[in-house]
Scaffold this motif. Structure first.
Motif, PDB file in Angstrom:
ATOM      1  N   CYS A   1       0.845  -1.198   0.000  1.00 47.28           N
ATOM      2  CA  CYS A   1       0.000   0.000   0.000  1.00 47.28           C
ATOM      3  C   CYS A   1       0.879   1.246   0.000  1.00 47.28           C
ATOM      4  N   VAL A   2       0.716   2.113  -0.986  1.00 47.96           N
ATOM      5  CA  VAL A   2       1.601   3.287  -1.125  1.00 47.96           C
ATOM      6  C   VAL A   2       0.934   4.580  -0.664  1.00 47.96           C
ATOM      7  N   ALA A   3      -0.393   4.594  -0.537  1.00 45.34           N
ATOM      8  CA  ALA A   3      -1.075   5.825  -0.116  1.00 45.34           C
ATOM      9  C   ALA A   3      -2.519   5.494   0.223  1.00 45.34           C
ATOM     10  N   TYR A   4      -3.155   6.399   0.981  1.00 48.79           N
ATOM     11  CA  TYR A   4      -4.578   6.239   1.266  1.00 48.79           C
ATOM     12  C   TYR A   4      -5.224   7.620   1.365  1.00 48.79           C
ATOM     13  N   SER A   5      -6.535   7.630   1.232  1.00 47.71           N
ATOM     14  CA  SER A   5      -7.318   8.856   1.361  1.00 47.71           C
ATOM     15  C   SER A   5      -8.769   8.453   1.552  1.00 47.71           C
ATOM     16  N   SER A   6      -9.668   9.410   1.424  1.00 44.90           N
ATOM     17  CA  SER A   6     -11.096   9.112   1.503  1.00 44.90           C
ATOM     18  C   SER A   6     -11.725   9.351   0.150  1.00 44.90           C
ATOM     19  N   SER A   7     -12.890   8.743  -0.062  1.00 45.44           N
ATOM     20  CA  SER A   7     -13.631   8.985  -1.296  1.00 45.44           C
ATOM     21  C   SER A   7     -14.733   9.982  -0.985  1.00 45.44           C
ATOM     22  N   ASP A   8     -14.548  11.224  -1.442  1.00 46.68           N
ATOM     23  CA  ASP A   8     -15.517  12.287  -1.192  1.00 46.68           C
ATOM     24  C   ASP A   8     -15.749  12.475   0.308  1.00 46.68           C
ATOM     25  N   LYS A   9     -14.677  12.554   1.071  1.00 49.35           N
ATOM     26  CA  LYS A   9     -14.677  12.803   2.516  1.00 49.35           C
ATOM     27  C   LYS A   9     -15.206  11.639   3.348  1.00 49.35           C
ATOM     28  N   THR A  10     -15.542  10.507   2.721  1.00 49.70           N
ATOM     29  CA  THR A  10     -16.018   9.345   3.477  1.00 49.70           C
ATOM     30  C   THR A  10     -15.352   8.100   2.924  1.00 49.70           C
ATOM     31  N   GLY A  11     -15.423   7.018   3.705  1.00 48.62           N
ATOM     32  CA  GLY A  11     -14.884   5.746   3.235  1.00 48.62           C
ATOM     33  C   GLY A  11     -13.372   5.744   3.182  1.00 48.62           C
ATOM     34  N   CYS A  12     -12.827   4.675   2.628  1.00 48.55           N
ATOM     35  CA  CYS A  12     -11.376   4.450   2.595  1.00 48.55           C
ATOM     36  C   CYS A  12     -10.952   4.081   1.183  1.00 48.55           C
ATOM     37  N   VAL A  13      -9.936   4.789   0.663  1.00 45.19           N
ATOM     38  CA  VAL A  13      -9.362   4.489  -0.645  1.00 45.19           C
ATOM     39  C   VAL A  13      -7.879   4.198  -0.448  1.00 45.19           C
ATOM     40  N   THR A  14      -7.410   3.096  -0.971  1.00 48.64           N
ATOM     41  CA  THR A  14      -5.992   2.741  -0.855  1.00 48.64           C
ATOM     42  C   THR A  14      -5.427   2.441  -2.244  1.00 48.64           C
ATOM     43  N   TRP A  15      -4.183   2.849  -2.438  1.00 52.53           N
ATOM     44  CA  TRP A  15      -3.502   2.628  -3.716  1.00 52.53           C
ATOM     45  C   TRP A  15      -2.345   1.644  -3.519  1.00 52.53           C
ATOM     46  N   TYR A  16      -2.148   0.756  -4.492  1.00 50.12           N
ATOM     47  CA  TYR A  16      -1.140  -0.295  -4.386  1.00 50.12           C
ATOM     48  C   TYR A  16      -0.165  -0.278  -5.566  1.00 50.12           C
ATOM     49  N   GLY A  17      -0.200   0.730  -6.356  1.00 50.74           N
ATOM     50  CA  GLY A  17       0.728   0.840  -7.487  1.00 50.74           C
ATOM     51  C   GLY A  17       1.085   2.293  -7.714  1.00 50.74           C
ATOM     52  N   GLU A  18       1.203   2.683  -8.959  1.00 47.32           N
ATOM     53  CA  GLU A  18       1.566   4.055  -9.278  1.00 47.32           C
ATOM     54  C   GLU A  18       0.410   5.004  -8.966  1.00 47.32           C
ATOM     55  N   LEU A  19       0.774   6.184  -8.500  1.00 43.81           N
ATOM     56  CA  LEU A  19      -0.206   7.230  -8.205  1.00 43.81           C
ATOM     57  C   LEU A  19      -0.257   8.162  -9.411  1.00 43.81           C
ATOM     58  N   MET A  20      -1.318   8.057 -10.183  1.00 46.34           N
ATOM     59  CA  MET A  20      -1.405   8.773 -11.452  1.00 46.34           C
ATOM     60  C   MET A  20      -2.411   9.916 -11.370  1.00 46.34           C
ATOM     61  N   ASP A  21      -2.038  11.059 -11.957  1.00 40.16           N
ATOM     62  CA  ASP A  21      -2.915  12.222 -12.122  1.00 40.16           C
ATOM     63  C   ASP A  21      -3.256  12.870 -10.788  1.00 40.16           C
ATOM     64  N   THR A  22      -2.233  13.205 -10.027  1.00 41.51           N
ATOM     65  CA  THR A  22      -2.399  13.959  -8.782  1.00 41.51           C
ATOM     66  C   THR A  22      -2.086  15.425  -9.070  1.00 41.51           C
TER      67      THR A  22
END
Length: 820
Positions: free
Chosen positions: A372-393
């Motif tokens: 897991c390389v990063a995490y955030s929320s989806s529209d201020k709720t829930g949990c989003v995790t990334w496991y590869g490249e972080l594209m279009d930040t």
């Protein structure tokens, strides 16, 4: 085949017979014929694009002289001449023929068991639908399922998981050719839904997370994501005075337009992509694009990463992006997460989404997984995790979210030190500025005291808003910005404009004083709300109203032009609305005839949009607390504008409800939880809207209503009894006439009862109300509404008192109850 031959012969021998908005099996739309929707908003017929001579069947705005096509049927199969015919074939489906009547150039591909009764209809939404028969609402096929380059209000984009139908926009090939172009705009259903614009099948621009109120569209947007479908739809509605559309052009630009009737042109108020950082993956994998950076390089690597190709990177070519720093481990080696605020989070199609996990659990889950390389929320709720490249930040200062990037302990320590150093610099700067300010204030105070002593009185033309914090629910306003945005009028100017507040200029009297019409020296008409010296609206309510309305800008809210505070006078200066209040029309036997059902339905829509803006679209979440007919004003075009914000309350962004010991408002409009327990929320306004909706439909007041069949019921109770008895149409205002759409009126009454349910959780939000107003589908069954009996006021111990003023521009009734 014999039936088709007879049908084809009829095209030649029979004249074209077209109803206003429909045609049947025995009718046809020939080149030159035009089909017009019921309210004459849209038209359908054959057209040519640009300089081309090819002919296409399309839908365009009927009332706009500059032909604006919003949908094309045979976009990839044009008719080469004017021989084209649109008809219903022997199978009951829509077809377009050219010279050769044996082979259609385009077909809707619908085969019916009883084809002889199908009927095609053009709706006021711009949707061409094929219905089972004249009396059926069952849609067999619709143009909205096959959009071209334009998205209209109530049109969906997204995936129907049951049928596999995927709706998306595609650009025209050129201005002269509406054929399928190389750009498309789609709703990506993987992970959490997000909208992406493609050019030549490659991502071109990504709007990001799709939400219930999507700032991309600038209006309330309905997101549906369930087992049956994932779709996005604008809940706005085209009508005779307000046209809007979203268009994907052939260059790959998505723009939102509104029609400016005065200038007779389309006005663009939003488009994308515009700047460099708008384009998808501009800084490559693991890169961050920031157009607001102080240096000359927009692209930077996310923490813990370095440029993959340093030479290209510093030449402003970030295509290759960034890679993890060499020799650094972020797997169970003391690593932590660096928070990056105000970001458009990376591409969600490369992420995992779990809506049932808190942010704390999200962090722990990401930390225990080395991939897991990063995490955030989806529209201020829930949990989003990334496991590869972080594209279009990229950086989004106003609407972005916080992205937490995994870094090793050394990088985290460096980041923490940099943050502390930056904080230390800011602290020193703040201390210096405060010292200078304190010295300035001291000098000014000495000067002011000396001047006061010399004159022996206060300056008459100054007023301070320094204590506004108390009146705004704990949210402290920016006093300097308000004083600069809101003009202060001199008393002599207002007196001259109103002819010294003459009776001839008096528009009406409300609970807090009188309202006068005035004309400024430049000819601008104004309405002046002059608070009486014995007014129940004190300085706190006055400041609250000034602050709130100064910060609100919406076509369905009254606009404040300034205020006047001098000597003992407190006045608010508004835009002048010649048609007074809604109560002036619906509660008057003569005036109510001026409001047919179409006008009333538009007023209902306008009020709904205004409340949605207060509840969720403005910078502040605002509860009006006194929504009623006299507080809805009408401009010259009969557009509704919500007024009187003296009793309104501001909620913080994460606050849903509050309690008060001082209940204010008008009996008959207050929700039960507010009147009895002092608890108010957005659902309190929803309840008041339900009462107002019943009054608009019936032309009767809820308060003081009496009917011999239900002598113990107020208006709401009487209408509910008629609803249960199947006689509710008896109460519809007779001045509407006999030709109103019965289903639409019944739907509005049902929506009113959904708003009037006793428990706040059972009532819909105003966004859901707007959605229900715009659809033709079954609605939930309402429960018995609260406060059916007018006698129930006795249960309040007689503490409730009301003051009703005459119909006026700004009639305000204040009721005060001590909550239990």
């Amino acid at each position: 085949m014999w039936f088709d031959k007879i049908l084809l012969i009829s095209f030649v021998l029979l004249p074209s017979c077209i109803c206003l908005d429909t045609f049947t099996l025995n009718q046809a739309i020939k080149d030159g014929d035009v089909l017009v929707s019921g309210r004459e908003i849209f038209a359908l017929g054959f057209f040519s694009a640009g300089n081309s001579t090819n002919r296409y069947v399309g839908v365009w705005y009927n009332q706009i002289s500059n032909q604006t096509v919003v949908w094309v049927a045979n976009r990839d199969n044009p008719v080469p001449d004017t021989s084209g015919v649109l008809s219903i074939n022997g199978d009951g489906g829509l077809v377009i023929y050219g010279n050769n009547r044996s082979f259609p150039l385009w077909s809707a591909n619908v085969t019916l068991s009883s084809p002889n009764s199908s009927i095609a209809k053009l709706l006021d939404t711009g949707n061409l639908v094929l219905l089972e028969n004249e009396n059926s609402q069952k849609v067999l096929w619709q143009g909205f399922d096959y959009p071209t380059d334009t998205m209209l209000p109530l049109m969906k984009i997204g995936l129907d998981r049951r049928s596999g139908l995927n709706r998306f926009l595609t650009s025209w090939k050129s201005k002269d050719d509406p054929g399928t172009g190389s750009c498309s705009y789609r709703l990506d259903p993987s992970g959490f839904p997000q909208t992406i614009l493609y050019k030549d099948r490659a991502p071109w621009w990504r709007a990001g997370v799709a939400s219930w109120v999507d700032q991309t569209w600038g209006t309330a947007t309905i997101l549906v994501n369930n087992a049956d479908e994932v779709s996005l739809m604008s809940s706005a509605k085209n009508n005779q005075s307000n046209f809007s559309r979203t268009v994907l052009d052939e260059s790959g630009t998505l723009g939102r337009f509104t029609w400016n009737d005065r200038a007779q042109k389309w006005t663009e108020y939003w488009s994308a992509p515009i700047e460099r950082c708008d384009f998808y993956g501009e800084c490559g994998p693991n890169g961050n694009c920031d157009p607001y950076a102080t240096n000359t390089i927009d692209c930077t690597c996310l923490p813990g990463f370095e440029p993959k190709s340093p030479t290209d990177w510093y030449s402003r070519d970030g295509t290759d992006g960034c890679v993890k720093k060499k020799g650094v481990s972020t797997c169970r080696n003391g690593e932590k997460f660096v928070p990056l605020e105000s970001k458009k989070i990376p591409d969600l199609s490369r992420a995992l989404v779990n809506m049932n996990v808190s942010m704390k659990a999200c962090e722990q889950g990401c930390l225990t997984n080395c991939s897991c390389v990063a995490y955030s929320s989806s529209d201020k709720t829930g949990c989003v995790t990334w496991y590869g490249e972080l594209m279009d930040t990229r950086a989004l200062p106003n609407t972005g979210q916080t992205l937490y990037v995994r870094v090793d302990a050394i990088v985290f320590a460096q980041y923490a030190k940099k943050s502390n150093d930056s904080l230390s610099k800011k602290t020193k700067l703040a201390i210096s500025l405060l010292s200078v300010l304190a010295l300035f204030l001291l000098v000014f105070l000495v000067y002011w005291l000396l001047r006061m002593k010399r004159k022996g009185k206060r300056r008459r033309d100054e007023y301070s808003f320094s204590s506004l914090k108390e009146s705004t629910g704990g949210m402290e306003p920016d006093e300097s910005s308000m004083s600069s945005d809101l003009p202060f009028f001199d008393l002599t100017t207002i007196a001259a404009a109103t002819d010294n507040f003459s009776l001839a200029n008096k528009l009406g009297t409300g609970g807090f004083g009188s309202v006068y019409k005035g004309v400024l020296f430049n000819g601008k008409e104004i309405a002046v709300k002059r608070l009486s010296k014995t007014s129940g609206q004190g300085i706190k309510e006055f400041k609250n109203e000034v602050l709130l309305i100064a910060k609100l800008q919406h076509r369905n809210l009254v606009r404040i032009l300034g205020c006047c505070v001098q000597d003992e006078e407190k006045m608010l200066i508004y835009e002048y609305l010649p048609n007074k209040g809604l109560d002036f029309f619906i509660f008057n036997e003569t005036n109510r005839a001026l409001l047919d059902w179409t006008r009333r339905f538009e007023i209902i829509h306008g009020i709904t949009r205004g409340i949605i803006y207060l509840h969720q679209d403005s910078r502040l979440r605002i509860i009006h607390r006194d929504l009623k007919a006299s507080n809805v004003l009408l401009d010259a075009s009969m557009n509704p504008k919500i007024a009187d914000f003296g009793m309104a309350r501001i909620f913080k962004g994460d606050q849903n409800e509050a309690n008060t010991k001082r209940v204010v408002g008008t009996y008959g409009y207050m929700s039960p939880e507010y009147a009895m327990r002092g608890r108010f929320s957005v659902k309190s306004d929803v309840y008041s809207f339900g009462v107002l909706l019943i009054e608009i439909i019936t032309g009767r007041k809820n308060n003081g209503f009496y009917h011999e069949e239900h002598p113990d019921s107020n208006l709401v109770g009487h209408v509910w009894n008629l609803w249960r008895e199947g006689k509710v149409l008896q109460i519809v205002d007779s001045s509407i006439g006999e030709s109103y759409p019965v289903n639409e009126v019944l739907k509005c009454i049902q929506i009113a009862f959904l708003c009037l349910q006793e428990y706040p959780a059972d009532r819909p939000t105003m966004s859901e109300v707007l959605f229900m107003l715009g659809i033709n589908a079954a609605l939930p069954s309402p429960q018995k509404p609260a406060f059916l009996l007018e006698r129930s006021s006795s249960s309040m111990g007689g503490k409730l008192s009301t003051r009703e003023g005459s119909n006026s521009l700004n009639d305000f009734t204040c009721s005060v109850v001590e909550a239990r």
